[in-house]
Each structure stands twice: as structure tokens, then as C-alpha cells.
Design an enzyme around this catalytic site. Structure first.
Site, PDB file in Angstrom:
ATOM      1  N   LYS A 194       0.844  -1.635   0.212  1.00  0.00           N
ATOM      2  CA  LYS A 194       0.357  -0.453   0.225  1.00  0.00           C
ATOM      3  C   LYS A 194       0.798   1.005   0.007  1.00  0.00           C
ATOM      4  O   LYS A 194       0.931   2.157  -0.913  1.00  0.00           O
ATOM      5  CB  LYS A 194      -0.948   0.037   0.669  1.00  0.00           C
ATOM      6  CG  LYS A 194      -1.741   0.951   1.527  1.00  0.00           C
ATOM      7  CD  LYS A 194      -2.684   1.288   2.835  1.00  0.00           C
ATOM      8  CE  LYS A 194      -3.250   2.296   2.885  1.00  0.00           C
ATOM      9  NZ  LYS A 194      -4.201   2.743   4.388  1.00  0.00           N
ATOM     10  N   GLU A 200      10.277  -4.682   3.864  1.00  0.00           N
ATOM     11  CA  GLU A 200      10.894  -6.496   3.878  1.00  0.00           C
ATOM     12  C   GLU A 200      10.730  -6.213   2.382  1.00  0.00           C
ATOM     13  O   GLU A 200      11.209  -7.534   1.129  1.00  0.00           O
ATOM     14  CB  GLU A 200       9.449  -7.040   4.796  1.00  0.00           C
ATOM     15  CG  GLU A 200      10.085  -6.786   5.712  1.00  0.00           C
ATOM     16  CD  GLU A 200       9.191  -5.622   6.798  1.00  0.00           C
ATOM     17  OE1 GLU A 200       9.799  -5.031   6.308  1.00  0.00           O
ATOM     18  OE2 GLU A 200       9.088  -6.483   7.993  1.00  0.00           O
ATOM     19  N   GLY A 252      -4.523  -1.534   5.496  1.00  0.00           N
ATOM     20  CA  GLY A 252      -3.775  -2.689   4.812  1.00  0.00           C
ATOM     21  C   GLY A 252      -4.466  -4.043   5.008  1.00  0.00           C
ATOM     22  O   GLY A 252      -4.616  -5.389   3.904  1.00  0.00           O
ATOM     23  N   ARG A 253      -4.311  -4.093   6.222  1.00  0.00           N
ATOM     24  CA  ARG A 253      -5.442  -5.767   6.189  1.00  0.00           C
ATOM     25  C   ARG A 253      -6.919  -5.468   5.840  1.00  0.00           C
ATOM     26  O   ARG A 253      -7.565  -6.965   6.371  1.00  0.00           O
ATOM     27  CB  ARG A 253      -5.916  -5.767   8.204  1.00  0.00           C
ATOM     28  CG  ARG A 253      -6.186  -5.011   9.116  1.00  0.00           C
ATOM     29  CD  ARG A 253      -4.923  -4.797  10.356  1.00  0.00           C
ATOM     30  NE  ARG A 253      -5.868  -3.507  10.722  1.00  0.00           N
ATOM     31  CZ  ARG A 253      -4.875  -2.563  11.603  1.00  0.00           C
ATOM     32  NH1 ARG A 253      -3.885  -2.310  10.345  1.00  0.00           N
ATOM     33  NH2 ARG A 253      -5.484  -1.281  12.291  1.00  0.00           N
ATOM     34  N   GLU A 338      -3.748  -6.796  14.838  1.00  0.00           N
ATOM     35  CA  GLU A 338      -3.493  -5.138  14.859  1.00  0.00           C
ATOM     36  C   GLU A 338      -4.446  -4.531  15.156  1.00  0.00           C
ATOM     37  O   GLU A 338      -4.237  -3.463  15.314  1.00  0.00           O
ATOM     38  CB  GLU A 338      -3.103  -5.269  13.340  1.00  0.00           C
ATOM     39  CG  GLU A 338      -1.970  -3.605  13.072  1.00  0.00           C
ATOM     40  CD  GLU A 338      -1.033  -3.798  11.381  1.00  0.00           C
ATOM     41  OE1 GLU A 338      -1.608  -4.134  10.819  1.00  0.00           O
ATOM     42  OE2 GLU A 338      -0.009  -4.486  11.905  1.00  0.00           O
ATOM     43  N   HIS A 369      -3.788 -32.960  18.367  1.00  0.00           N
ATOM     44  CA  HIS A 369      -2.311 -33.875  18.100  1.00  0.00           C
ATOM     45  C   HIS A 369      -1.405 -33.474  18.965  1.00  0.00           C
ATOM     46  O   HIS A 369      -0.512 -33.842  19.126  1.00  0.00           O
ATOM     47  CB  HIS A 369      -1.938 -35.006  17.307  1.00  0.00           C
ATOM     48  CG  HIS A 369      -3.081 -36.241  17.106  1.00  0.00           C
ATOM     49  ND1 HIS A 369      -3.651 -37.064  17.115  1.00  0.00           N
ATOM     50  CD2 HIS A 369      -4.023 -35.637  15.562  1.00  0.00           C
ATOM     51  CE1 HIS A 369      -4.480 -37.855  17.095  1.00  0.00           C
ATOM     52  NE2 HIS A 369      -5.144 -36.263  16.294  1.00  0.00           N
ATOM     53  N   LYS A 498      10.140  -0.823  13.898  1.00  0.00           N
ATOM     54  CA  LYS A 498      10.683  -0.693  12.630  1.00  0.00           C
ATOM     55  C   LYS A 498      11.325   0.614  12.404  1.00  0.00           C
ATOM     56  O   LYS A 498      12.672   0.030  11.771  1.00  0.00           O
ATOM     57  CB  LYS A 498       9.676   0.214  11.554  1.00  0.00           C
ATOM     58  CG  LYS A 498       8.525  -1.182  10.954  1.00  0.00           C
ATOM     59  CD  LYS A 498       7.708  -0.334  10.468  1.00  0.00           C
ATOM     60  CE  LYS A 498       6.483  -0.905  10.237  1.00  0.00           C
ATOM     61  NZ  LYS A 498       5.343  -0.587   9.210  1.00  0.00           N
TER      62      LYS A 498
HETATM   63  O1  F6P Z   1       4.203  -2.882  10.085  1.00  0.00           O
HETATM   64  C1  F6P Z   1       1.837  -2.899   9.245  1.00  0.00           C
HETATM   65  C2  F6P Z   1       1.656  -2.951   7.984  1.00  0.00           C
HETATM   66  O2  F6P Z   1       1.876  -1.322   7.974  1.00  0.00           O
HETATM   67  C3  F6P Z   1       0.762  -4.077   7.821  1.00  0.00           C
HETATM   68  O3  F6P Z   1      -0.341  -2.889   9.198  1.00  0.00           O
HETATM   69  C4  F6P Z   1       0.168  -3.390   6.613  1.00  0.00           C
HETATM   70  O4  F6P Z   1      -0.843  -4.278   6.385  1.00  0.00           O
HETATM   71  C5  F6P Z   1       2.317  -4.130   6.300  1.00  0.00           C
HETATM   72  O5  F6P Z   1       2.823  -2.977   7.344  1.00  0.00           O
HETATM   73  C6  F6P Z   1       1.911  -4.202   5.184  1.00  0.00           C
HETATM   74  O6  F6P Z   1       2.324  -2.287   4.488  1.00  0.00           O
HETATM   75  P1  F6P Z   1       2.180  -2.415   2.845  1.00  0.00           P
HETATM   76  O7  F6P Z   1       1.115  -2.653   2.313  1.00  0.00           O
HETATM   77  O8  F6P Z   1       2.312  -0.944   3.266  1.00  0.00           O
HETATM   78  O9  F6P Z   1       3.526  -2.917   2.196  1.00  0.00           O
END
Ligand code: F6P
Length: 532
Positions: A194, A200, A252-253, A338, A369, A498
Site C-alpha cells: 500500500k 521487507e 492494509g489488513r 493489529e 494431536h 521499524k
Molecule cells: O507493519 C504493519 C503494516 O503497516 C500493516 O498494517 C500492513 O498491512 C503491512 O505493514 C504492509 O504494509 P504495505 O502494504 O504498505 O507494504
């Protein structure tokens, strides 16, 4: 706070009551909701009519907040954003206005572009350097990974496109293991972020571009971006026609319904994706219109609040008896924790009660199990949410599906009824134990029972049913957040780690010293430097 206190008093009075003593001819039906082809049964909890009435009183703030959300008001007020993921599944529906503008034409245009693009990938007319696309790799994390990864796995019987893979972790092992057996000339990379700043994702995307550049002349042509930061996708070198944008009012979620769901659309096709959306839309309509006592997201939330905030059970197990929902617990961990893992209310003051529960789980029967031992006989009570379909997708394996369902129902029965000392003693006496040894052996075989659970049953895990399920959980989170008075749509708690990671990277690399760090952090860095 009056209702909270009344609920706490009530809990004190009834906490030792046997759940199974509540059953008469009507309890199962009157403590269940049968709607949208789903049956949500919460009768195996200690909730009675009085408790339910009090819980329904608690839900009053939901009325105004629900209206505000659907009307596009900026209810995410620490970020000054509307919360309108519901617009993404309103294809062909009524206008939705944000800041004086109907957002539906843009939503629908993007949806149509996604359908067209995914069809070209599926029918082979979109080509990589080596021909039609055989593999799609979605690179994203959190909400840009968990939704599509969970849904692609859940809907495996509906796949009719190229294989989909998901890379999220910055651990190089993840991308290395994923790309190892893929052909770069027939692979499409989807960079899902987003913000398009998530370290990452950007790091993995660069690694994928380097991998592809080793054999593909114009690797950028095999890249797609899903983002609301169109300036940044351009900087990365992804052409506008392969960028699918969305607005900041999609959290995002909550984003699997729009461009972030592109990998799912490529896997199952536009028509099935439409049915995923319309399932979710039917849950939106139910949430907006059903009376609270018959409203599935509302009652699911109220049962959760009863267990967490009133009874004090800190965690909640989610156990899908559906192997293809094996990523559902991870998806719900982000969605619920979150969203509702907050310490202050909307006014910034500390909460007078606990916020959302710890959510975890695994598919049945595997969990049985592994950790069910603790749920049945451990000293803590863990309310469990079971999910199971009446039918699987493997008609030849109907017997296995029967076993699966029998196991699911057996667990909720065992949790509620347990096994008393006398029964355990009789069992052990049959095995010829006597005297003190009989008592000792029997004690180990006692199940205290009276452990609450709910069960959600549905006919089959189709795209439409998955849409309903996910929307059900989204609205449940919303209801819990509205009652707790928190902002379910920001996530400031992820920021500090972060920032510190960015500052630590040059220290780990050896370019800077760690003298301003605490003794433990310094020691850890020294160790890895000595061993790397
Ligand atoms: O670190 C949390 C977060 O901001 C989430 O809320 C989000 O889904 C995820 O990182 C990824 O964010 P982006 O889609 O901006 O890479």
C-alpha cells in the site's frame, strides 16, 4: 460502565454453573444464528438470556459508528481517513461518497482493469520473455500478503490459472526458496505494498528484479505493482498500465477485496472473484440490517467480549476443520490483533479494560494431536471457535470428511461435558487398578469440562462463502472496537520496532558502533559479528 459492572457481577454469580445444565429443548436454536447459509452456534457457552441482554446493551455505540463507517466518515481519526473496504465489494451497487465524491466509478474501473489484466495472464496472451506466465509471485507483507495468501490456499479447488507463490519475510531464505525452481522468463512478479515503502517488500522486490535481470532483457515488463503510492511505483520502474492503485481508505489488513487480491483473481478468474466479493457484500448487508440479537458479526463480537473482557480469558483459539483454511488463524491474527490490540481509547486515555484477545489456532484435526491437551486439561480456560463445512470438495473422500466433522463436534462436546472423576474411576477400575493407585490414575483422566466454544457451520468453502466468512470477521473486529471505544484502523504499535531496525542495520553491518545501546543489545551484536 454500568453495563460492564452488571456483567461482571453476573459473571461472579454464574461462573461455576455447568454450561450443559442450560440446555433445554430450545437453547441450541435460540443461542444460534442461522443466516446467509451459515449456522453460528454459541449455545455451548455460559451465556444465558440475562447475559445476552446485557451484552446487547453494550452494543449500542455500534449503531452510530456503523452508520459513520458505511457513510464514508473519517472514523480512523488518528490518520484522518475513512474506512471503506466495503466499497471494494460494492461492485454494481449504490454510490459511496467520500469528501463529496462518489468513489464507486474509480473502484469499478480498477476492478475492470484487474479483470482484463488477469484474463490476459490466465489465457496466455500476456507473455513473459519465455512465453505465457506459468508462475505468479506476490511479494508483500502483513495485509499485502496474508489476505491473498490465505484466500489462494482456501480456494485451491477453484484454481484455473498459473501457480501462485507468496514471499513476505525479509529473511532471504523466503525469496530464495520460492524462486529456486521458477523460470524467470515465465514468472510474473506482483509487488504488493500500500505504502510502497515497507522495507521487507521493497528489498524482496529488488532481489526479484536482480534474479529476473540475470536472464530477462526487460525485467520491468514482468512486474506489476499494487499500491496507493503511484509516485513510488513509478520510481521503482513499473509502467503505469501494470499499476493497480487504491485509496488510503482501504486499510492494509482489509485490502484483499481490491488490487491486493490480484493474485487471487489470477488464480480463480474474474467470475469467481466476483462471487467472493458478492459473498462479502451479502455479509455487509446482513451486518447493516439484521437486529443485533440476530446479527452474526454483532453476536460473534459479543461472545468474544464476554469471554475476554468479562470472564478474563486472555486468548481465543480459532480452529478451522478445513485444511485449506490453514492460513486463516494467521490472517485473523493480523486482522484482530493489529486492529484491536490498543492501549488507549479514541480520546487518548488509557482503557479501563483489556483490549483485544490473543488470537491463535491451527486446523483440526492436526491441533488435536498437538495443543488440545492444554485446552482440555490445562489450568487456563481458552474459548475455542470451531469452523467446519458440511461438504468437502473431494467426493471420493466423503468418509474422510465425515471423520473430520465428527472430530470437530466431538471436541466441542468434550470441552463442554468433560469427564468426571466417577467415570474416570470406573474406567480405570475396569483396567484392574485398585486403592490409591486407582484414585491417582483416575485423576489424570478427569476432564473438568465447562469450557466454552462456538461452532460455525457452512455448506462448502466456495468463493462466496469465503467472502462471507472474511467479512464476518472484519465486522466482528469493528463491533469489538466500537464497544471498547478504540480505533481499530490504525497500527501505531508497529512503528517503534521499524524505526529501531533501520537504526540498527548499520550497526549490525559493522559500519557504526553500538555504544548507545543497552548491554543486552550490545552483547547480541557482538556475538553475531563474531560469528558472521
Ligand atoms: O507493519 C504493519 C503494516 O503497516 C500493516 O498494517 C500492513 O498491512 C503491512 O505493514 C504492509 O504494509 P504495505 O502494504 O504498505 O507494504
Amino acid at each position: 460502565m454500568i453495563t460492564w459492572n452488571l456483567l461482571k457481577e453476573k459473571h461472579k454469580d454464574i461462573q461455576d454453573r455447568a454450561i450443559n445444565s442450560l440446555f433445554d429443548d430450545t437453547r441450541a436454536q435460540s443461542f444460534s444464528i442461522d443466516a446467509l447459509d451459515m449456522l453460528f452456534d454459541y449455545s455451548k457457552t455460559n451465556i444465558d438470556d440475562d447475559v445476552r441482554d446485557l451484552l446487547l446493551d453494550l452494543a449500542q455505540p455500534v449503531v452510530a459508528k456503523r452508520a459513520a463507517m458505511f457513510a464514508g466518515e473519517k472514523i480512523n481519526d488518528t490518520e484522518k481517513r475513512a474506512v471503506l473496504h466495503t466499497a471494494l465489494r460494492n461492485i454494481g451497487g449504490d454510490p459511496i461518497v467520500v469528501d463529496g465524491e462518489n468513489v464507486m466509478p474509480d473502484v469499478e474501473a480498477t476492478f475492470e482493469r484487474m479483470v482484463q489484466f488477469s484474463e490476459t495472464v490466465r489465457d496466455g496472451s500476456f507473455k513473459g520473455q519465455g512465453g505465457p506466465i506459468t508462475d505468479v509471485v506476490n511479494i508483500g507483507i502483513g495485509g499485502s500478503d496474508l489476505g491473498p495468501a490465505m484466500a489462494v490456499l482456501a480456494l485451491a479447488p477453484y484454481h484455473s490459472g498459473p501457480r501462485c507463490h507468496f514471499v513476505s519475510n525479509v529473511d532471504g531464505a523466503h525469496i530464495a526458496d520460492t524462486l529456486r525452481d521458477l523460470n524467470p522468463e515465465t514468472t510474473l512478479i506482483i509487488v504488493a505494498s500500500k505504502t510502497f515503502t515497507t522495507i521487507e517488500t521493497i528489498t524482496n522486490a529488488k532481489a526479484a528484479r536482480d534474479w529476473m535481470a540475470r536472464s530477462v532483457e526487460n525485467p520491468g515488463t514482468q512486474f506489476v505493482a499494487l499500491s496507493s503510492a503511484l509516485d513510488k511505483t513509478a520510481d521503482f520502474g513499473i509502467a503505469e498500465e501494470r499499476v493497480f492503485g487504491f485509496e488510503d481508505w482501504v486499510g492494509g489488513r482489509y485490502s484483499v477485496w481490491g488490487p491486493i487480491g490480484l493474485s487471487l483473481m489470477i488464480a480463480i478468474g474474474g467470475e469467481q472473484f466476483r462471487s467472493f466479493l458478492s459473498g462479502a457484500k451479502s455479509m455487509d448487508d446482513h451486518f447493516r440490517t439484521a437486529d443485533f440479537a440476530e446479527n452474526m458479526p454483532v453476536m460473534l463480537a459479543l461472545v468474544g467480549l464476554w469471554h475476554n473482557q468479562i470472564c478474563g480469558y486472555a486468548s481465543r483459539g480459532v480452529m478451522p476443520y478445513e485444511q485449506r483454511l490453514s492460513r486463516l488463524p494467521a490472517y485473523l491474527q493480523q486482522l484482530e490483533m493489529e486492529s484491536n490490540g490498543k492501549r488507549v481509547g479514541m480520546d487518548g486515555a488509557e482503557l479501563p479494560y483489556h483490549s483485544g484477545p490473543i488470537v491463535w489456532g491451527e486446523p483440526g484435526t492436526n491441533g488435536q494431536h498437538a495443543f488440545y491437551q492444554l485446552i482440555h486439561q490445562g489450568t487456563r480456560v481458552i474459548p475455542v471457535e470451531f469452523l467446519v463445512a458440511a461438504q468437502g470438495h473431494e467426493p471420493d473422500l466423503a468418509y474422510q470428511h465425515q471423520l473430520l466433522m465428527a472430530n470437530c463436534f466431538a471436541q466441542s462436546e468434550a470441552l463442554m461435558n468433560g469427564r468426571d472423576f466417577e467415570t474416570a474411576q470406573n474406567l480405570m477400575a475396569q483396567k484392574r487398578f485398585t486403592g490409591e493407585e486407582l484414585t491417582r490414575q483416575a485423576n489424570h483422566r478427569v476432564f473438568p469440562g465447562n469450557r466454552p466454544s462456538t461452532t460455525l457451520v457452512y455448506p462448502k468453502l466456495t468463493p462466496s462463502m469465503l467472502g462471507k466468512l472474511i467479512a464476518l470477521y472484519e465486522h466482528r473486529v469493528f463491533v469489538e472496537g466500537a464497544i471498547l471505544g478504540i480505533n481499530s484502523f490504525d497500527q501505531w504499535g508497529v512503528e517503534l520496532g521499524k524505526e529501531l531496525a533501520v537504526a540498527l542495520q548499520p550497526i549490525v553491518q559493522g559500519d557504526k558502533t553500538a555504544t548507545d545501546k543497552d548491554g543486552s543489545t550490545q552483547q547480541l551484536i557482538k556475538f553475531i559479528q563474531a560469528h558472521s
